[in-house]
Design an enzyme around this catalytic site. Structure first.
Site, PDB file in Angstrom:
ATOM      1  N   GLY A  11      -1.915  -4.396  -3.542  1.00  0.00           N
ATOM      2  CA  GLY A  11      -0.724  -3.667  -2.885  1.00  0.00           C
ATOM      3  C   GLY A  11       0.383  -4.604  -2.166  1.00  0.00           C
ATOM      4  O   GLY A  11      -0.181  -5.317  -1.485  1.00  0.00           O
ATOM      5  N   ARG A  72      -2.518  -4.698  -9.727  1.00  0.00           N
ATOM      6  CA  ARG A  72      -4.061  -4.610  -9.630  1.00  0.00           C
ATOM      7  C   ARG A  72      -4.546  -4.812 -11.023  1.00  0.00           C
ATOM      8  O   ARG A  72      -4.583  -4.204 -12.040  1.00  0.00           O
ATOM      9  CB  ARG A  72      -4.568  -3.280  -8.974  1.00  0.00           C
ATOM     10  CG  ARG A  72      -3.772  -3.046  -7.593  1.00  0.00           C
ATOM     11  CD  ARG A  72      -4.580  -1.775  -6.975  1.00  0.00           C
ATOM     12  NE  ARG A  72      -4.035  -1.348  -5.904  1.00  0.00           N
ATOM     13  CZ  ARG A  72      -3.813  -1.429  -4.832  1.00  0.00           C
ATOM     14  NH1 ARG A  72      -4.302  -2.691  -4.481  1.00  0.00           N
ATOM     15  NH2 ARG A  72      -3.142  -0.882  -3.784  1.00  0.00           N
ATOM     16  N   ASP A 103      -8.052  -7.954   0.354  1.00  0.00           N
ATOM     17  CA  ASP A 103      -9.559  -7.921   0.105  1.00  0.00           C
ATOM     18  C   ASP A 103      -9.691  -8.451  -1.613  1.00  0.00           C
ATOM     19  O   ASP A 103     -10.547  -9.492  -2.192  1.00  0.00           O
ATOM     20  CB  ASP A 103     -10.073  -6.601   0.309  1.00  0.00           C
ATOM     21  CG  ASP A 103     -11.484  -6.655   0.234  1.00  0.00           C
ATOM     22  OD1 ASP A 103     -12.077  -7.060   1.247  1.00  0.00           O
ATOM     23  OD2 ASP A 103     -12.063  -6.365  -0.913  1.00  0.00           O
ATOM     24  N   THR A 126      -1.850  -7.331   3.409  1.00  0.00           N
ATOM     25  CA  THR A 126      -2.285  -5.795   3.457  1.00  0.00           C
ATOM     26  C   THR A 126      -1.971  -5.020   4.712  1.00  0.00           C
ATOM     27  O   THR A 126      -2.124  -5.670   5.496  1.00  0.00           O
ATOM     28  CB  THR A 126      -3.975  -5.937   2.954  1.00  0.00           C
ATOM     29  OG1 THR A 126      -4.010  -4.376   3.287  1.00  0.00           O
ATOM     30  CG2 THR A 126      -4.715  -6.742   3.783  1.00  0.00           C
ATOM     31  N   ASP A 128      -3.397  -2.548   5.353  1.00  0.00           N
ATOM     32  CA  ASP A 128      -4.802  -2.095   5.739  1.00  0.00           C
ATOM     33  C   ASP A 128      -5.131  -3.085   6.998  1.00  0.00           C
ATOM     34  O   ASP A 128      -5.875  -2.535   7.786  1.00  0.00           O
ATOM     35  CB  ASP A 128      -5.733  -1.889   4.801  1.00  0.00           C
ATOM     36  CG  ASP A 128      -5.354  -1.028   3.698  1.00  0.00           C
ATOM     37  OD1 ASP A 128      -4.333  -0.153   3.944  1.00  0.00           O
ATOM     38  OD2 ASP A 128      -5.603  -1.308   2.513  1.00  0.00           O
ATOM     39  N   ASP A 130      -7.640  -5.111   7.048  1.00  0.00           N
ATOM     40  CA  ASP A 130      -9.053  -4.895   6.766  1.00  0.00           C
ATOM     41  C   ASP A 130      -9.623  -6.314   6.558  1.00  0.00           C
ATOM     42  O   ASP A 130     -10.438  -6.123   6.175  1.00  0.00           O
ATOM     43  CB  ASP A 130      -9.190  -3.956   5.998  1.00  0.00           C
ATOM     44  CG  ASP A 130      -8.915  -3.945   4.549  1.00  0.00           C
ATOM     45  OD1 ASP A 130      -8.072  -5.008   4.423  1.00  0.00           O
ATOM     46  OD2 ASP A 130      -9.253  -3.369   3.549  1.00  0.00           O
ATOM     47  N   ARG A 172      -6.796   2.937   3.272  1.00  0.00           N
ATOM     48  CA  ARG A 172      -8.118   2.646   2.325  1.00  0.00           C
ATOM     49  C   ARG A 172      -9.278   3.320   3.146  1.00  0.00           C
ATOM     50  O   ARG A 172      -9.276   4.171   3.911  1.00  0.00           O
ATOM     51  CB  ARG A 172      -8.123   1.637   1.661  1.00  0.00           C
ATOM     52  CG  ARG A 172      -9.091   1.473   0.359  1.00  0.00           C
ATOM     53  CD  ARG A 172      -9.211   0.141  -0.130  1.00  0.00           C
ATOM     54  NE  ARG A 172      -8.030  -0.413  -0.860  1.00  0.00           N
ATOM     55  CZ  ARG A 172      -7.453  -0.107  -1.963  1.00  0.00           C
ATOM     56  NH1 ARG A 172      -8.128   0.491  -2.850  1.00  0.00           N
ATOM     57  NH2 ARG A 172      -6.250  -0.596  -2.210  1.00  0.00           N
TER      58      ARG A 172
HETATM   59  O1  F6P Z   1      -4.177  -1.413   0.119  1.00  0.00           O
HETATM   60  C1  F6P Z   1      -3.142  -0.751   0.462  1.00  0.00           C
HETATM   61  C2  F6P Z   1      -2.913   0.531   0.186  1.00  0.00           C
HETATM   62  O2  F6P Z   1      -1.647   1.049   0.469  1.00  0.00           O
HETATM   63  C3  F6P Z   1      -4.275   1.446   0.825  1.00  0.00           C
HETATM   64  O3  F6P Z   1      -3.875   1.689   2.167  1.00  0.00           O
HETATM   65  C4  F6P Z   1      -4.251   2.677  -0.148  1.00  0.00           C
HETATM   66  O4  F6P Z   1      -5.491   3.244  -0.057  1.00  0.00           O
HETATM   67  C5  F6P Z   1      -4.021   2.011  -1.613  1.00  0.00           C
HETATM   68  O5  F6P Z   1      -3.238   0.849  -1.159  1.00  0.00           O
HETATM   69  C6  F6P Z   1      -2.965   2.730  -2.246  1.00  0.00           C
HETATM   70  O6  F6P Z   1      -3.035   2.140  -3.602  1.00  0.00           O
HETATM   71  P1  F6P Z   1      -1.932   2.469  -4.688  1.00  0.00           P
HETATM   72  O7  F6P Z   1      -0.600   2.202  -4.311  1.00  0.00           O
HETATM   73  O8  F6P Z   1      -2.495   1.731  -5.784  1.00  0.00           O
HETATM   74  O9  F6P Z   1      -1.917   3.751  -4.886  1.00  0.00           O
END
Ligand code: F6P
Length: 322
Positions: A11, A72, A103, A126, A128, A130, A172
């Site tokens: 992300g 991803r 991560d 990130t 997050d 995390d 997340r």
């Molecule tokens: O890891 C960053 C994040 O924004 C999380 O907070 C969220 O759960 C996820 O990515 C959403 O991913 P995507 O943009 O692939 O829907």
């Protein structure tokens, strides 16, 4: 170290561009050539390598997103994908790689190191936050500020209508965005995966809370075990039908926008340190900033556990929100 590659993965997060800029310009200062890889590990597999110079990163420090694009990658999870990625790194004579991501990106780099002898260094990108090994990952501060800005606006309308709002934030399976932004907006409660969610307790809290408060804001981390904001709001509504309840999911606005001052400065420091770490022979480590100092954490430790919630923050929130 004659030629390095840099890419963003997973992300996107505000500050990634500032980090790319620092990587490119520090490398050039050390007379190292730089290639950018577009679309993360996918681009490594599909040979999306582009030569970069100082002007490729001009006027990007203030921009959200990532000029190198991100993805991803499913193909990188296969051994065939990783072999193609390695062949392309070799084809371009890459001696070192900087990966800016979270991560999943560092787990990918670790798995890659089983077949790849080219050193990788990571910068934590990130919202997050995390990862172990940095106080603030790139984008976390901006995301928290975005939440605060949005919830301040929600507070105005909540106060005007005497409403109860459940606001769902990203993260997340981590509650760090929820906790910090919840403190910042003066939330009446925060629901996070790291603490056990007790709906009965929340109801009691809402019932016994200060009656003079006409609006109430509950911040819900998306990864909470009790469900998202809609599920929790439904349960509360059944028990407290007198409350005029609304739900807002903040979603991807949390990932965009101009990086905050803190994200710009931290990203620059980390990108700068990443090149100096590669020159010093470090590999498979994530650059972080702990107590204002640059820190190096092996990828396997950075991804092993989640950054823990500060228990003082949790206790303080309970007291301040009364
Ligand atoms: O890891 C960053 C994040 O924004 C999380 O907070 C969220 O759960 C996820 O990515 C959403 O991913 P995507 O943009 O692939 O829907």
């Amino acid at each position: 170290m004659k030629r390095i590659a840099v890419f963003t993965s997973g992300g996107d997060s505000p500050g990634m561009n500032a980090c790319i800029r620092a990587v490119v310009r520090t490398a050039i200062y050390h007379k190292i050539e730089v290639f950018g890889i577009r679309h993360g590990y996918d681009g490594m597999i599909k040979d999306e390598f582009i030569e970069m110079d100082s002007s490729s990163v001009a006027n990007i420090i203030h921009r959200g997103g990532t000029i190198l694009k991100t993805a991803r990658s499913k193909d990188f999870l296969t051994i065939e994908g990783r072999k193609s990625a390695l062949a392309n790194l070799k084809k371009h004579n890459i001696d070192g790689v900087v990966v800016i991501g979270g991560d999943g990106s560092f787990r990918g780099a670790l798995q890659f190191s089983e077949i790849c002898d080219i050193p990788f260094v990571g910068c934590p990108g990130t919202i997050d936050n995390d990862l172990i090994g940095t106080d603030f990952a790139i984008g976390y501060d901006t995301a928290v500020n975005t939440v605060i800005d949005a919830v301040d606006k929600i507070r105005d309308t909540a106060e005007s209508h005497d409403r109860l709002f459940f606001v769902e934030v990203m993260g997340r399976d981590a509650g760090l965005i929820a906790l910090r932004s919840g403190i910042g907006v003066g939330a009446e409660a925060i629901i996070m995966p790291e603490t056990k969610t007790d709906i009965e307790d929340l109801i009691k809290r809402l019932e016994s809370g200060r009656k003079s408060k006409s609006s109430k804001i509950i911040i819900v981390a998306e990864g909470d075990e009790a469900g998202g904001a809609f599920v929790i709001a439904e349960q509360v509504k059944k028990r407290l039908p007198d409350y005029d309840t609304r739900v807002t999911i903040l979603g991807h606005i949390q990932r965009g926008g101009n990086p905050s001052a803190m994200d710009r400065v931290n990203s620059s420091r980390m990108g700068f340190a990443a090149i100096e770490a590669l020159i010093a022979g470090k590999q498979n480590v994530m650059i972080g900033i702990i107590d204002k100092k640059i820190a190096y954490t092996p990828f396997q430790n950075a991804v092993k556990h989640h950054q823990r919630l500060n228990p003082d923050f949790v206790r303080m929130l309970d007291i301040l929100s009364l």
